[in-house]
Design a protein around this motif. Structure first.
Motif, PDB file in Angstrom:
ATOM      1  N   UNK A  13     -11.726 -60.796-115.991  1.00  0.00           N
ATOM      2  CA  UNK A  13     -12.110 -59.804-114.889  1.00  0.00           C
ATOM      3  C   UNK A  13     -10.917 -59.185-113.995  1.00  0.00           C
ATOM      4  N   UNK A  14     -10.058 -59.899-113.595  1.00  0.00           N
ATOM      5  CA  UNK A  14      -9.124 -59.482-112.626  1.00  0.00           C
ATOM      6  C   UNK A  14      -7.805 -58.888-113.546  1.00  0.00           C
ATOM      7  N   UNK A  15      -7.792 -59.025-114.868  1.00  0.00           N
ATOM      8  CA  UNK A  15      -6.818 -58.313-115.778  1.00  0.00           C
ATOM      9  C   UNK A  15      -7.344 -56.948-116.002  1.00  0.00           C
ATOM     10  N   UNK A  16      -8.276 -56.663-115.796  1.00  0.00           N
ATOM     11  CA  UNK A  16      -8.814 -55.157-116.021  1.00  0.00           C
ATOM     12  C   UNK A  16      -9.785 -54.515-114.584  1.00  0.00           C
ATOM     13  N   UNK A  17      -8.909 -54.345-113.709  1.00  0.00           N
ATOM     14  CA  UNK A  17      -9.321 -54.020-112.410  1.00  0.00           C
ATOM     15  C   UNK A  17      -9.802 -52.585-112.450  1.00  0.00           C
ATOM     16  N   UNK A  18      -9.780 -51.862-113.582  1.00  0.00           N
ATOM     17  CA  UNK A  18     -10.646 -50.489-113.480  1.00  0.00           C
ATOM     18  C   UNK A  18     -11.844 -50.556-114.240  1.00  0.00           C
ATOM     19  N   UNK A  19     -12.153 -51.912-114.707  1.00  0.00           N
ATOM     20  CA  UNK A  19     -13.440 -52.001-115.154  1.00  0.00           C
ATOM     21  C   UNK A  19     -13.633 -52.720-116.737  1.00  0.00           C
ATOM     22  N   UNK A  20     -14.566 -53.443-116.765  1.00  0.00           N
ATOM     23  CA  UNK A  20     -14.624 -54.285-118.183  1.00  0.00           C
ATOM     24  C   UNK A  20     -16.441 -54.657-117.989  1.00  0.00           C
ATOM     25  N   UNK A  21     -16.766 -54.618-119.133  1.00  0.00           N
ATOM     26  CA  UNK A  21     -18.036 -55.252-119.289  1.00  0.00           C
ATOM     27  C   UNK A  21     -17.982 -56.804-119.964  1.00  0.00           C
ATOM     28  N   UNK A  22     -18.542 -57.592-119.184  1.00  0.00           N
ATOM     29  CA  UNK A  22     -18.380 -59.207-119.803  1.00  0.00           C
ATOM     30  C   UNK A  22     -19.901 -59.698-119.960  1.00  0.00           C
ATOM     31  N   UNK A  23     -19.792 -60.164-121.179  1.00  0.00           N
ATOM     32  CA  UNK A  23     -21.035 -60.782-121.434  1.00  0.00           C
ATOM     33  C   UNK A  23     -20.717 -62.434-121.026  1.00  0.00           C
ATOM     34  N   UNK A  24     -22.052 -62.886-120.273  1.00  0.00           N
ATOM     35  CA  UNK A  24     -21.788 -64.163-119.810  1.00  0.00           C
ATOM     36  C   UNK A  24     -23.139 -64.590-119.422  1.00  0.00           C
ATOM     37  N   UNK A  25     -23.512 -66.029-119.612  1.00  0.00           N
ATOM     38  CA  UNK A  25     -24.762 -66.417-119.250  1.00  0.00           C
ATOM     39  C   UNK A  25     -24.916 -66.671-117.883  1.00  0.00           C
ATOM     40  N   UNK A  26     -23.888 -66.975-117.055  1.00  0.00           N
ATOM     41  CA  UNK A  26     -24.014 -67.130-115.557  1.00  0.00           C
ATOM     42  C   UNK A  26     -25.113 -67.517-114.977  1.00  0.00           C
ATOM     43  N   UNK A  27     -25.488 -68.771-115.754  1.00  0.00           N
ATOM     44  CA  UNK A  27     -26.935 -69.183-115.195  1.00  0.00           C
ATOM     45  C   UNK A  27     -27.154 -69.658-113.791  1.00  0.00           C
ATOM     46  N   UNK A  28     -26.251 -70.237-113.217  1.00  0.00           N
ATOM     47  CA  UNK A  28     -26.365 -70.612-111.901  1.00  0.00           C
ATOM     48  C   UNK A  28     -25.750 -69.729-110.702  1.00  0.00           C
ATOM     49  N   UNK A  29     -26.145 -69.640-109.723  1.00  0.00           N
ATOM     50  CA  UNK A  29     -25.506 -68.794-108.638  1.00  0.00           C
ATOM     51  C   UNK A  29     -24.074 -69.447-108.444  1.00  0.00           C
ATOM     52  N   UNK A  30     -23.768 -70.560-108.478  1.00  0.00           N
ATOM     53  CA  UNK A  30     -22.282 -71.165-108.322  1.00  0.00           C
ATOM     54  C   UNK A  30     -21.525 -70.299-109.397  1.00  0.00           C
ATOM     55  N   UNK A  31     -22.017 -70.282-110.653  1.00  0.00           N
ATOM     56  CA  UNK A  31     -21.138 -69.482-111.737  1.00  0.00           C
ATOM     57  C   UNK A  31     -20.956 -68.180-111.336  1.00  0.00           C
ATOM     58  N   UNK A  32     -22.098 -67.464-110.969  1.00  0.00           N
ATOM     59  CA  UNK A  32     -21.737 -66.009-110.614  1.00  0.00           C
ATOM     60  C   UNK A  32     -20.851 -65.830-109.521  1.00  0.00           C
ATOM     61  N   UNK A  33     -20.879 -66.726-108.497  1.00  0.00           N
ATOM     62  CA  UNK A  33     -20.218 -66.717-107.242  1.00  0.00           C
ATOM     63  C   UNK A  33     -18.860 -66.787-107.676  1.00  0.00           C
ATOM     64  N   UNK A  34     -18.653 -67.595-108.565  1.00  0.00           N
ATOM     65  CA  UNK A  34     -16.902 -67.741-109.229  1.00  0.00           C
ATOM     66  C   UNK A  34     -16.474 -66.642-109.602  1.00  0.00           C
ATOM     67  N   UNK A  35     -17.328 -65.880-110.465  1.00  0.00           N
ATOM     68  CA  UNK A  35     -17.007 -64.669-110.889  1.00  0.00           C
ATOM     69  C   UNK A  35     -17.069 -63.475-109.929  1.00  0.00           C
ATOM     70  N   UNK A  36     -17.608 -63.633-109.073  1.00  0.00           N
ATOM     71  CA  UNK A  36     -17.616 -62.661-107.887  1.00  0.00           C
ATOM     72  C   UNK A  36     -16.312 -62.792-107.210  1.00  0.00           C
ATOM     73  N   UNK A  37     -15.834 -64.232-107.063  1.00  0.00           N
ATOM     74  CA  UNK A  37     -14.360 -64.307-106.221  1.00  0.00           C
ATOM     75  C   UNK A  37     -13.259 -63.824-106.999  1.00  0.00           C
ATOM     76  N   UNK A  38     -13.421 -63.706-108.416  1.00  0.00           N
ATOM     77  CA  UNK A  38     -12.297 -63.176-109.188  1.00  0.00           C
ATOM     78  C   UNK A  38     -12.595 -61.724-109.457  1.00  0.00           C
TER      79      UNK A  38
END
Length: 161
Positions: A60-85
């Motif tokens: 995500x960080x390597x593509x600041x202009x946008x990217x589509x990522x497929x990820x289960x992100x089942x837990x809020x903690x996982x989503x929050x880690x990705x949001x931090x990035x």
């Protein structure tokens, strides 16, 4: 995001094509050890997912202009880690019933994910409904309908607070 069999890969590809954004298929970034565990029907732990989430965050960080990522992100903690990035990250939650997910996973050919893990995915899922920057969609809708809904949402959605 969502449980296995909800259509993340198909929708991610369709949205990437419609928007011209690059696609990062989350499954491609699992370690060989994680892939082996899942193939044997062994659920991943938070520790197993830690490096995978860090790698997806780096993508995500390597593509600041946008990217589509497929990820289960089942837990809020996982989503929050990705949001931090990637502050401002948005999630499309493909909501599906357990029986339909099981049927879809069973019908897949040549995928490492064991059908034994579908129940665990639902047990692990922490619904993102109500979180900022989340669009919930019925995963049983036609792919074209889902893609249009996502691209329209991305074009009009405000950054999450």
């Amino acid at each position: 995001m969502g449980v296995s069999g909800c259509g993340k890969s198909s929708l991610g590809e369709a949205v990437a094509q419609a928007t011209g954004l690059p696609l990062v298929e989350g499954d491609d970034y699992h370690s060989p050890a994680n892939r082996d565990k899942m193939a044997r029907g062994i659920a991943l732990t938070d520790a197993d997912r830690a490096d995978w989430l860090a790698t997806l965050g780096a993508q995500l960080q390597a593509r600041p202009s946008g990217v589509v990522v497929t990820c289960s992100a089942l837990k809020r903690a996982y989503r929050d880690r990705l949001r931090q990035a990637a502050p401002g990250l948005r999630f499309v939650f493909l909501d599906i019933g357990q029986a339909e997910a099981q049927a879809r996973v069973s019908a897949r050919a040549a995928h490492f994910f064991s059908t034994k893990l579908v129940d665990n995915q639902f047990a692990t899922l922490e619904s993102p409904v109500g979180e900022a920057g989340v669009l919930r969609l019925d995963a049983t809708l036609a792919l074209t309908q889902l893609q249009i809904a996502v691209t329209e949402w991305l074009a009009t959605a405000q950054e999450p607070a």
